[in-house]
Scaffold this motif. Structure first.
Motif, PDB file in Angstrom:
ATOM      1  N   ILE A 160       0.863  -1.183   0.000  1.00  0.00           N
ATOM      2  CA  ILE A 160       0.000   0.000   0.000  1.00  0.00           C
ATOM      3  C   ILE A 160       0.902   1.236   0.000  1.00  0.00           C
ATOM      4  O   ILE A 160       1.640   1.474   0.950  1.00  0.00           O
ATOM      5  N   ARG A 161       0.810   2.018  -1.064  1.00  0.00           N
ATOM      6  CA  ARG A 161       1.770   3.103  -1.278  1.00  0.00           C
ATOM      7  C   ARG A 161       1.273   4.453  -0.782  1.00  0.00           C
ATOM      8  O   ARG A 161       2.059   5.408  -0.707  1.00  0.00           O
ATOM      9  N   GLY A 162       0.007   4.566  -0.485  1.00  0.00           N
ATOM     10  CA  GLY A 162      -0.516   5.848  -0.050  1.00  0.00           C
ATOM     11  C   GLY A 162      -2.013   5.813   0.085  1.00  0.00           C
ATOM     12  O   GLY A 162      -2.646   4.749   0.048  1.00  0.00           O
ATOM     13  N   ALA A 163      -2.615   7.001   0.219  1.00  0.00           N
ATOM     14  CA  ALA A 163      -4.041   7.092   0.505  1.00  0.00           C
ATOM     15  C   ALA A 163      -4.906   6.537  -0.620  1.00  0.00           C
ATOM     16  O   ALA A 163      -5.957   5.944  -0.363  1.00  0.00           O
ATOM     17  N   GLN A 164      -4.484   6.700  -1.877  1.00  0.00           N
ATOM     18  CA  GLN A 164      -5.309   6.186  -2.973  1.00  0.00           C
ATOM     19  C   GLN A 164      -5.388   4.663  -2.936  1.00  0.00           C
ATOM     20  O   GLN A 164      -6.471   4.089  -3.152  1.00  0.00           O
ATOM     21  N   ASP A 165      -4.270   3.998  -2.663  1.00  0.00           N
ATOM     22  CA  ASP A 165      -4.312   2.539  -2.515  1.00  0.00           C
ATOM     23  C   ASP A 165      -5.197   2.142  -1.343  1.00  0.00           C
ATOM     24  O   ASP A 165      -5.910   1.135  -1.397  1.00  0.00           O
ATOM     25  N   MET A 166      -5.154   2.922  -0.251  1.00  0.00           N
ATOM     26  CA  MET A 166      -6.011   2.633   0.897  1.00  0.00           C
ATOM     27  C   MET A 166      -7.478   2.726   0.515  1.00  0.00           C
ATOM     28  O   MET A 166      -8.273   1.844   0.857  1.00  0.00           O
ATOM     29  N   ILE A 167      -7.841   3.811  -0.179  1.00  0.00           N
ATOM     30  CA  ILE A 167      -9.232   3.976  -0.607  1.00  0.00           C
ATOM     31  C   ILE A 167      -9.665   2.789  -1.452  1.00  0.00           C
ATOM     32  O   ILE A 167     -10.763   2.234  -1.277  1.00  0.00           O
ATOM     33  N   LYS A 168      -8.824   2.366  -2.370  1.00  0.00           N
ATOM     34  CA  LYS A 168      -9.151   1.206  -3.208  1.00  0.00           C
ATOM     35  C   LYS A 168      -9.305  -0.051  -2.358  1.00  0.00           C
ATOM     36  O   LYS A 168     -10.203  -0.867  -2.600  1.00  0.00           O
ATOM     37  N   ALA A 169      -8.441  -0.216  -1.353  1.00  0.00           N
ATOM     38  CA  ALA A 169      -8.543  -1.372  -0.461  1.00  0.00           C
ATOM     39  C   ALA A 169      -9.871  -1.363   0.287  1.00  0.00           C
ATOM     40  O   ALA A 169     -10.532  -2.402   0.434  1.00  0.00           O
ATOM     41  N   PHE A 170     -10.289  -0.187   0.754  1.00  0.00           N
ATOM     42  CA  PHE A 170     -11.560  -0.080   1.476  1.00  0.00           C
ATOM     43  C   PHE A 170     -12.746  -0.351   0.546  1.00  0.00           C
ATOM     44  O   PHE A 170     -13.728  -0.981   0.934  1.00  0.00           O
TER      45      PHE A 170
END
Length: 351
Positions: A259-269
């Motif tokens: 997970i490289r940053g907030a965008q990857d987090m949003i996609k994970a959620f």
């Protein structure tokens, strides 16, 4: 080589080898919502999922401990950053301190620096119930991670070669511990088959820790005379592992691994994760730029999450699961071959 020396080796190789960039979040394209009908002030990132009560969906994942004064210093830095930003933190495997009391300080510093924070202990699946209790007591842990690291152990020159009875030991620990138990992979992902087995236990959460982040096969291969290169691209990519675990495991699913940053987090959620952990990137930030820069990075992640949630019209982390996304490329192929229908994610009904 002592266990403490091996721990420091792991840190140095983790910093030098970096991440493998195969988590497949780039194959997830978010569908823009032009009428979100809310403002940034409406967003809440407070996360209460099952038995885990987290102030933030971001947490510092297991990295270090058991390497003497150097890892004590690192853990102290990470714990202060977690305290200042209100996020949870996990320590690395505490088996070093259970076997050698001289190593306790490198873990105890976390609770000392962050007396009221959410702290996760950590042990391998070889642990007994008593060792699990000892690990929780050592740092006043709010939860305990049990990590699965078959590939790392097989690649490690001095690693384990027998993994019988792991599921039974995990089940026994979950039944007898007074804090939630999280089963966590170490960079090779949780498949649907593994998640189904874990669903039969009383564990509270799965951390998929998929392929695409810090690669412990690559790290251990740096310590080998004969490389086991076949393990270096082994594993379930993180984006796929979230979907596989979510289908088979009805409780909390945590995302980590590349997970490289907030965008990857949003996609994970959006794919179904309830919270997301970073390890290697936080470690690199702390070592290379210091504590204040790490705090700023965590604060920026939180701000970025709130901005993107506003754009998507999602007031909470849970509401992100209603957001449509297009799944393309290798992830689309992977999911189709595993019997999933990627178009389901593209046609969700956004409230």
């Amino acid at each position: 080589m002592s266990r403490a020396e091996r721990k420091m080796d792991h840190i140095q190789y983790a910093l030098s080898t970096g991440q493998s960039a195969g988590a497949l979040f780039d194959d997830v394209r978010i569908i823009h919502q032009a009428l979100p009908n809310l403002g940034v002030e409406d967003i809440s990132i407070h996360t209460e999922t099952g038995d885990l009560k987290l102030e933030s969906p971001v947490f510092i994942n297991a990295m270090t401990g058991g390497g003497g004064s150097q890892t004590e210093k690192l853990n102290g830095m990470l714990a202060r950053a977690a305290k200042e930003t209100g996020i949870a933190m996990a320590v690395g495997s505490q088996m070093a301190a259970i076997k050698d009391a001289n190593e306790r300080a490198s873990y105890e510093i976390v609770r000392k620096e962050n007396p009221h924070g959410f702290i996760m202990g950590n042990l391998g699946s070889e642990a007994t119930v008593q060792q699990a209790r000892d690990a929780v007591e050592m740092i006043g842990a709010n939860a305990l991670q049990i990590h699965l690291n078959v590939i790392q152990e097989l690649t490690m020159p001095e690693g384990d070669r027998d993994f019988k009875g792991a599921l039974e030991r995990i089940a026994e620990i979950a039944e007898n511990l007074h804090v939630p138990v999280i089963v966590k992979e170490t960079g090779f992902g949780i498949s649907r088959e593994a998640a189904e087995k874990l669903a039969g236990t009383q564990i509270a959460a799965i951390d998929v820790s998929g392929y695409g982040g810090t690669n412990f096969a690559a790290i251990e291969n740096e310590r080998r005379a004969r490389k086991l290169s076949y393990f270096q691209e082994w594993g379930v990519p993180t984006a796929a592992a979230i979907i596989e675990a979510k289908e088979a495991f009805p409780k909390t699913v945590l995302a980590s691994g590349g997970i490289r940053g907030a965008q990857d987090m949003i996609k994970a959620f959006i794919l179904g994760a309830n919270a997301a952990g970073l390890a290697g990137s936080f470690l690199k930030m702390a070592v290379e730029h210091g504590e204040s820069r790490l705090v700023s990075e965590i604060e920026s992640l939180t701000e970025d999450l709130q901005m993107m949630m506003t754009a998507l019209g999602a007031k909470s982390i849970a509401e992100l699961e209603n957001c449509p996304v297009i799944i393309t490329g290798e992830l689309h192929h992977y999911l189709a071959m595993r019997g999933y229908e990627p178009s389901v994610y593209a046609n969700r009904k956004k409230n």
